[in-house]
Design a protein around this motif. Structure first.
Motif, PDB file in Angstrom:
ATOM      1  N   TYR A   1      -2.339  28.912   2.035  1.00  0.00           N
ATOM      2  CA  TYR A   1      -1.586  27.814   0.988  1.00  0.00           C
ATOM      3  C   TYR A   1      -0.309  28.086   1.811  1.00  0.00           C
ATOM      4  O   TYR A   1       0.154  28.883   2.747  1.00  0.00           O
ATOM      5  N   TYR A   2       0.457  26.829   1.752  1.00  0.00           N
ATOM      6  CA  TYR A   2       1.604  26.667   2.752  1.00  0.00           C
ATOM      7  C   TYR A   2       2.720  25.780   1.745  1.00  0.00           C
ATOM      8  O   TYR A   2       2.386  25.127   0.981  1.00  0.00           O
ATOM      9  N   PHE A   3       4.090  26.164   2.249  1.00  0.00           N
ATOM     10  CA  PHE A   3       5.182  25.423   1.927  1.00  0.00           C
ATOM     11  C   PHE A   3       5.502  24.705   3.293  1.00  0.00           C
ATOM     12  O   PHE A   3       5.699  25.134   4.284  1.00  0.00           O
ATOM     13  N   THR A   4       5.930  23.474   2.968  1.00  0.00           N
ATOM     14  CA  THR A   4       6.866  22.933   4.140  1.00  0.00           C
ATOM     15  C   THR A   4       8.289  23.236   4.205  1.00  0.00           C
ATOM     16  O   THR A   4       8.557  23.738   2.987  1.00  0.00           O
ATOM     17  N   LEU A   5       8.926  22.939   5.099  1.00  0.00           N
ATOM     18  CA  LEU A   5      10.203  23.418   5.066  1.00  0.00           C
ATOM     19  C   LEU A   5      11.122  22.735   4.055  1.00  0.00           C
ATOM     20  O   LEU A   5      11.843  23.204   3.270  1.00  0.00           O
ATOM     21  N   PRO A   6      10.877  21.301   3.770  1.00  0.00           N
ATOM     22  CA  PRO A   6      11.709  20.614   2.590  1.00  0.00           C
ATOM     23  C   PRO A   6      11.211  21.078   1.389  1.00  0.00           C
ATOM     24  O   PRO A   6      12.136  21.096   0.661  1.00  0.00           O
ATOM     25  N   ARG A   7      10.106  21.377   1.180  1.00  0.00           N
ATOM     26  CA  ARG A   7       9.412  22.048  -0.139  1.00  0.00           C
ATOM     27  C   ARG A   7      10.017  23.400  -0.457  1.00  0.00           C
ATOM     28  O   ARG A   7      10.413  23.517  -1.407  1.00  0.00           O
ATOM     29  N   LEU A   8      10.263  24.272   0.708  1.00  0.00           N
ATOM     30  CA  LEU A   8      10.820  25.555   0.579  1.00  0.00           C
ATOM     31  C   LEU A   8      12.176  25.602   0.115  1.00  0.00           C
ATOM     32  O   LEU A   8      12.747  25.996  -0.654  1.00  0.00           O
ATOM     33  N   GLU A   9      12.914  24.447   0.606  1.00  0.00           N
ATOM     34  CA  GLU A   9      14.472  24.217   0.441  1.00  0.00           C
ATOM     35  C   GLU A   9      14.577  23.821  -0.905  1.00  0.00           C
ATOM     36  O   GLU A   9      15.309  24.206  -1.705  1.00  0.00           O
ATOM     37  N   GLU A  10      13.488  22.935  -1.468  1.00  0.00           N
ATOM     38  CA  GLU A  10      13.768  22.388  -2.864  1.00  0.00           C
ATOM     39  C   GLU A  10      13.415  23.618  -3.885  1.00  0.00           C
ATOM     40  O   GLU A  10      14.053  23.841  -4.919  1.00  0.00           O
ATOM     41  N   LEU A  11      12.259  24.541  -3.278  1.00  0.00           N
ATOM     42  CA  LEU A  11      12.142  25.823  -3.990  1.00  0.00           C
ATOM     43  C   LEU A  11      13.294  26.451  -4.271  1.00  0.00           C
ATOM     44  O   LEU A  11      13.668  27.067  -5.318  1.00  0.00           O
ATOM     45  N   PHE A  12      14.203  26.541  -3.318  1.00  0.00           N
ATOM     46  CA  PHE A  12      15.277  27.446  -3.154  1.00  0.00           C
ATOM     47  C   PHE A  12      16.201  27.105  -4.136  1.00  0.00           C
ATOM     48  O   PHE A  12      16.867  27.981  -5.064  1.00  0.00           O
ATOM     49  N   LEU A  13      16.474  25.788  -4.062  1.00  0.00           N
ATOM     50  CA  LEU A  13      17.296  25.200  -5.130  1.00  0.00           C
ATOM     51  C   LEU A  13      16.884  25.235  -6.787  1.00  0.00           C
ATOM     52  O   LEU A  13      17.664  25.562  -7.522  1.00  0.00           O
ATOM     53  N   LYS A  14      15.567  24.807  -6.771  1.00  0.00           N
ATOM     54  CA  LYS A  14      15.118  25.139  -8.333  1.00  0.00           C
ATOM     55  C   LYS A  14      14.897  26.607  -8.739  1.00  0.00           C
ATOM     56  O   LYS A  14      15.018  26.723 -10.069  1.00  0.00           O
ATOM     57  N   ILE A  15      14.606  27.484  -7.956  1.00  0.00           N
ATOM     58  CA  ILE A  15      14.090  28.730  -8.125  1.00  0.00           C
ATOM     59  C   ILE A  15      14.903  29.666  -7.384  1.00  0.00           C
ATOM     60  O   ILE A  15      14.365  30.013  -6.339  1.00  0.00           O
TER      61      ILE A  15
END
Length: 191
Positions: free
Chosen positions: A104-118
């Motif tokens: 399972y993986y996060f792309t960098l844009p999704r990870l950055e979005e995750l940092f903002l949301k949570i």
């Protein structure tokens, strides 16, 4: 899938049910065949992988074509070329599946979005980075100061049971010796 990775998150952060759902929704999934590559030198590492099943390795190939295994990533480990991933620079290393694997993986844009949301995920990945840095420091110190036998015993302690799953040549490359020397050492020392 969700219980395994959620328990991994829970090692460092507590997530509310809705946060768990948000994080899981941002994850992507793929199966990787044994010997397949997730990253090659010169490419930019676009993903940070959670190993749900199987085993990956990261290695460097020197100018003489010799492979030097840096780290193994069995189940419940996270894998990426950290410099390439976070700095979006060409990788110097290779990431390869040693077994049929499921990640399972996060792309960098999704990870950055995750940092903002949570925001607590910034803490989670900071701790992963700190733990990874500690692992690298210990590994370098071990390679500089320990005998091959001690490095082999450290490998067995860090990766219990992995030697029954992967090729001896990969273990030897991790320890920094030839497969023949590893075989002789194991036989002579009854390891």
């Amino acid at each position: 899938m969700s219980e395994f990775i959620l328990s991994n998150f829970a090692m460092h952060i507590a997530l509310a049910p809705e946060e768990q759902e948000q994080a899981l929704a941002m994850l992507q999934h793929k199966t990787v065949a044994k010997r397949a590559y997730l990253l090659r030198p010169g490419d930019i590492d676009r993903n940070i992988y959670f190993v749900n099943k199987g085993c990956l390795r990261i290695y460097y190939t020197d100018k003489d074509g010799q492979e030097h295994t840096i780290c193994f990533y069995p189940e419940n480990w996270w894998a990426c070329d950290i410099v390439s991933f976070f700095k979006e620079k060409p990788a110097m290393n290779t990431i390869q599946a040693l077994e049929d694997s499921e990640v399972y993986y996060f792309t960098l844009p999704r990870l950055e979005e995750l940092f903002l949301k949570i925001p607590k995920f910034e803490r989670f990945f900071r701790i992963l980075t700190q733990n990874g840095f500690e692992l690298y420091q210990r590994r370098i110190t071990s390679n500089l100061s320990q005998t091959a036998e001690k490095r082999y015993l450290e490998f067995r302690k860090r990766y219990p049971g992995l030697e029954q799953r992967i090729a001896q040549k990969h273990i030897a490359r991790y320890i920094g010796i030839t497969p023949t020397f590893l075989s002789m050492m194991r036989k002579d020392k009854n390891l």
